[in-house]
Design an enzyme around this catalytic site. Structure first.
Site, PDB file in Angstrom:
ATOM      1  CG  LEU A 163      -4.856 -10.825  25.555  1.00  0.00           C
ATOM      2  CD1 LEU A 163      -3.858  -9.839  24.950  1.00  0.00           C
ATOM      3  CD2 LEU A 163      -5.997 -10.067  26.230  1.00  0.00           C
ATOM      4  CG  ASN A 175      -9.913  -9.901  12.698  1.00  0.00           C
ATOM      5  OD1 ASN A 175     -10.840 -10.719  12.701  1.00  0.00           O
ATOM      6  ND2 ASN A 175      -9.021  -9.843  11.736  1.00  0.00           N
ATOM      7  N   GLY A 231       3.330  -0.332   8.867  1.00  0.00           N
ATOM      8  CA  GLY A 231       2.544  -1.081   9.844  1.00  0.00           C
ATOM      9  C   GLY A 231       2.922  -2.549   9.806  1.00  0.00           C
ATOM     10  CB  ILE A 245      -0.959  -0.034   1.217  1.00  0.00           C
ATOM     11  CG1 ILE A 245      -1.944  -1.214   1.062  1.00  0.00           C
ATOM     12  CG2 ILE A 245      -1.709   1.280   1.370  1.00  0.00           C
ATOM     13  CD1 ILE A 245      -2.825  -1.483   2.271  1.00  0.00           C
ATOM     14  CE1 TYR A 273      -2.348  -4.119  11.564  1.00  0.00           C
ATOM     15  CE2 TYR A 273      -4.681  -4.684  11.450  1.00  0.00           C
ATOM     16  CZ  TYR A 273      -3.543  -4.139  10.869  1.00  0.00           C
ATOM     17  OH  TYR A 273      -3.605  -3.603   9.598  1.00  0.00           O
TER      18      TYR A 273
HETATM   19  P1  NAD Z   1       3.330  -4.482   3.897  1.00  0.00           P
HETATM   20  O1  NAD Z   1       3.866  -5.360   4.964  1.00  0.00           O
HETATM   21  O2  NAD Z   1       3.267  -5.006   2.497  1.00  0.00           O
HETATM   22  O3  NAD Z   1       4.159  -3.104   3.877  1.00  0.00           O
HETATM   23  C1  NAD Z   1       4.469  -2.390   5.049  1.00  0.00           C
HETATM   24  C2  NAD Z   1       5.716  -1.578   4.811  1.00  0.00           C
HETATM   25  O4  NAD Z   1       6.019  -0.903   6.057  1.00  0.00           O
HETATM   26  C3  NAD Z   1       6.923  -2.447   4.450  1.00  0.00           C
HETATM   27  O5  NAD Z   1       7.651  -1.875   3.387  1.00  0.00           O
HETATM   28  C4  NAD Z   1       7.721  -2.464   5.747  1.00  0.00           C
HETATM   29  O6  NAD Z   1       9.117  -2.638   5.543  1.00  0.00           O
HETATM   30  C5  NAD Z   1       7.398  -1.084   6.315  1.00  0.00           C
HETATM   31  N1  NAD Z   1       7.668  -1.043   7.758  1.00  0.00           N
HETATM   32  C6  NAD Z   1       7.264  -1.948   8.688  1.00  0.00           C
HETATM   33  N2  NAD Z   1       7.767  -1.626   9.889  1.00  0.00           N
HETATM   34  C7  NAD Z   1       8.505  -0.486   9.716  1.00  0.00           C
HETATM   35  C8  NAD Z   1       9.257   0.330  10.590  1.00  0.00           C
HETATM   36  N3  NAD Z   1       9.381   0.014  11.886  1.00  0.00           N
HETATM   37  N4  NAD Z   1       9.868   1.417  10.089  1.00  0.00           N
HETATM   38  C9  NAD Z   1       9.751   1.735   8.768  1.00  0.00           C
HETATM   39  N5  NAD Z   1       9.050   0.994   7.887  1.00  0.00           N
HETATM   40  C10 NAD Z   1       8.425  -0.117   8.356  1.00  0.00           C
HETATM   41  O7  NAD Z   1       1.886  -4.025   4.426  1.00  0.00           O
HETATM   42  P2  NAD Z   1       0.636  -3.393   3.616  1.00  0.00           P
HETATM   43  O8  NAD Z   1      -0.362  -4.453   3.434  1.00  0.00           O
HETATM   44  O9  NAD Z   1       1.097  -2.611   2.456  1.00  0.00           O
HETATM   45  O10 NAD Z   1       0.063  -2.415   4.742  1.00  0.00           O
HETATM   46  C11 NAD Z   1       0.329  -1.022   4.797  1.00  0.00           C
HETATM   47  C12 NAD Z   1      -0.525  -0.407   5.890  1.00  0.00           C
HETATM   48  O11 NAD Z   1      -1.903  -0.684   5.651  1.00  0.00           O
HETATM   49  C13 NAD Z   1      -0.221  -0.970   7.278  1.00  0.00           C
HETATM   50  O12 NAD Z   1      -0.318   0.072   8.225  1.00  0.00           O
HETATM   51  C14 NAD Z   1      -1.333  -1.973   7.482  1.00  0.00           C
HETATM   52  O13 NAD Z   1      -1.593  -2.205   8.847  1.00  0.00           O
HETATM   53  C15 NAD Z   1      -2.481  -1.284   6.805  1.00  0.00           C
HETATM   54  N6  NAD Z   1      -3.590  -2.163   6.398  1.00  0.00           N
HETATM   55  C16 NAD Z   1      -3.415  -3.132   5.450  1.00  0.00           C
HETATM   56  C17 NAD Z   1      -4.499  -3.941   5.093  1.00  0.00           C
HETATM   57  C18 NAD Z   1      -4.390  -4.998   4.023  1.00  0.00           C
HETATM   58  O14 NAD Z   1      -5.387  -5.657   3.726  1.00  0.00           O
HETATM   59  N7  NAD Z   1      -3.253  -5.200   3.415  1.00  0.00           N
HETATM   60  C19 NAD Z   1      -5.716  -3.786   5.730  1.00  0.00           C
HETATM   61  C20 NAD Z   1      -5.849  -2.808   6.710  1.00  0.00           C
HETATM   62  C21 NAD Z   1      -4.778  -2.001   7.017  1.00  0.00           C
END
Ligand code: NAD
Length: 448
Positions: free
Chosen positions: A298, A348, A291, A220, A354
């Site tokens: 839990l 969830n 993220g 994302i 989370y």
């Molecule tokens: P992803 O794991 O593909 O990408 C996350 C990116 O964040 C990665 O490039 C990772 O290296 C980076 N990252 C993680 N920890 C880090 C840190 N401590 N410092 C710097 N960078 C860091 O995840 P995604 O699916 O692209 O999700 C992106 C966001 O969207 C997240 O916040 C996730 O919780 C949220 N989200 C995703 C979904 C989904 O369905 N994929 C749903 C709800 C929310």
């Protein structure tokens, strides 16, 4: 990853089975591509009396070159299939006025074109001038959320509440909800308040702006960087050392600069501020996208697992925001965007850590929106539902299939759907949009 079921439903055999067995029918959504118009088709507009909001809506429809007709009570449906139905309900002052919804929509709703848009514009209930008006305006939410579940074929239904005297702020929000950019945003309530009028180019609304995107290396975050750059922003991408190569590829493609750091490190905020001041004399857009998940019930949750998720998803955005605001890094007119999740709204199983962190992101938005307004900085959040990424590709098959289908659009969203919503928040023309939490979930059954 590909949605094989959706691909199958597009075949003749698939369509037969869908019809005969009443199976989910996830119609491919229409998304924005180079050259897309805001709305590709005609619009039917209706409303309750003549209002300032109604005039602003019609002015916008003229501005975007939409052919539109107006209809009120009992008008028979037009011959052509409208691409959008827009209803101005700001004039509803008592529940008696709600009849107009049925009178307007019932005759035309069946005519709505595939991937059509329904937008109801109401008056912010909390700012109503009478109890009767408050009740009538609040009632619109039930109407739009139910209609969202009734319309099919990739159509969406959303409600926009506009504050008194804020009708001139409606433009960027209506453009977003009318356009293919909001393909996976369904059953949502957006709130538009007053703010300075910003006249920018809707084709390149972020020209001259600098956007920090954390977690920009993939998924994302990479889509957010792409979309904000498309809209004219210079990207400052942040990610951890393990993903440095992937981040470099994104920045090489888009221009801008990169910063390899862990957002949880003690000096993360200071390093971001120093980089932003040196390179760009500040920031205009901050997207807290980085993220992680570490799922465990839990009863089996270890302290380090709990802390890791809270640190990345909530404490880092909280600390970085605080420092960037205090250091004056975020310029007036700036926009901060948090990435929450529907897990933070509905909860969830196995995600107490989370969901706590993501509900906290919503708290961050709600707590800071009024305070940051004094500095002319806005803060909003997106709450994605099931988005097709590496994260969701790892989910076991059955849970993944359920996650994809239990929403009104019966499919998962794409990273670009989250990115487009963030681009709408980031747009300086959305000056009246703050304190919003918009779910990008196809109107998931989870979390109302
Ligand atoms: P992803 O794991 O593909 O990408 C996350 C990116 O964040 C990665 O490039 C990772 O290296 C980076 N990252 C993680 N920890 C880090 C840190 N401590 N410092 C710097 N960078 C860091 O995840 P995604 O699916 O692209 O999700 C992106 C966001 O969207 C997240 O916040 C996730 O919780 C949220 N989200 C995703 C979904 C989904 O369905 N994929 C749903 C709800 C929310």
């Amino acid at each position: 990853m590909t949605d094989r079921y959706q691909t199958f439903t597009r075949t003749p055999l698939g369509q037969t089975l869908v019809k005969n067995l009443g199976l989910p029918d996830p119609v491919p959504l229409q998304r924005w591509t180079e050259g897309s118009r805001v709305i590709d088709g005609s619009v039917v507009f209706g409303g309750i009396g003549e209002t300032e909001a109604g005039k602003a809506i019609q002015a916008l429809l003229r501005d975007i070159g939409a052919t539109f007709s107006t209809a009120t009570e009992g008008v028979a449906s037009s011959q052509i299939r409208p691409k959008a139905l827009v209803f101005d309900a700001t004039g509803a002052t008592s529940t008696a006025d709600l009849t107009s919804l049925q009178r307007f929509f019932s005759p035309v709703i069946r005519q709505l074109a595939p991937a059509g848009r329904v937008i109801v514009v109401g008056r912010t209930p909390e700012l109503a001038t009478s109890t009767e008006q408050h009740i009538a305006q609040r009632a619109l939410e039930g109407f739009t959320r139910s209609l969202g579940k009734e319309v099919k074929r990739g159509a969406t239904v959303n409600l926009v509440y506009v504050a008194p005297d804020a009708h001139e702020q409606l433009d960027s929000t209506l453009r977003f909800f009318l356009s293919p950019k909001s393909a996976y945003v369904d059953g949502q309530v957006a709130r538009v308040g007053t703010g300075p009028l910003v006249g920018n180019d809707p084709e390149r609304p972020l020209a001259g702006k600098v956007a920090l995107v954390t977690g920009a290396a993939r998924g994302i975050g990479a889509a957010i960087a792409d979309t904000l750059a498309r809209d004219g922003a210079t990207i400052l991408g942040v990610d951890v050392a393990q993903n440095a190569d992937a981040l470099r590829k994104v920045i090489t493609r888009l221009g801008g600069s990169e910063l390899i750091l862990d957002v949880t490190s003690v000096d993360a905020a200071q390093r971001i501020a120093a980089h932003a001041h040196e390179q760009y004399a500040g920031l205009d857009i901050v997207v807290h996208n980085a993220g992680i998940t570490r799922d465990k019930r839990l009863a089996n949750m270890r302290t380090d697992t709990w802390d890791a998720v809270l640190d990345v998803n909530l404490r880092a955005p909280e600390r970085i925001t605080e420092h960037l605001v205090e250091a004056g890094t975020i310029r007036a007119g700036g926009s901060i965007i948090g990435v929450a999740s529907i897990a933070g709204i509905a909860g969830n199983n196995g995600q107490t850590n989370y969901a706590t962190s993501k509900a906290g992101v919503i708290g961050l938005v709600q707590a800071l929106a009024p305070k940051l307004a004094e500095k002319q900085i806005r803060i909003n959040a997106v709450a994605p539902g099931f988005i097709e990424t590496e994260m969701t590709a790892k989910v076991p098959f059955t849970i993944r299939e359920v996650g994809r289908r239990i929403n009104s659009l019966q499919q998962g969203g794409l990273p670009v759907d989250v990115a487009e919503t963030i681009a709408w928040f980031a747009d300086p023309a959305s000056a009246g949009v703050t304190g919003n939490v918009i779910r990008v979930c196809g109107q998931s059954l989870l979390g109302a």
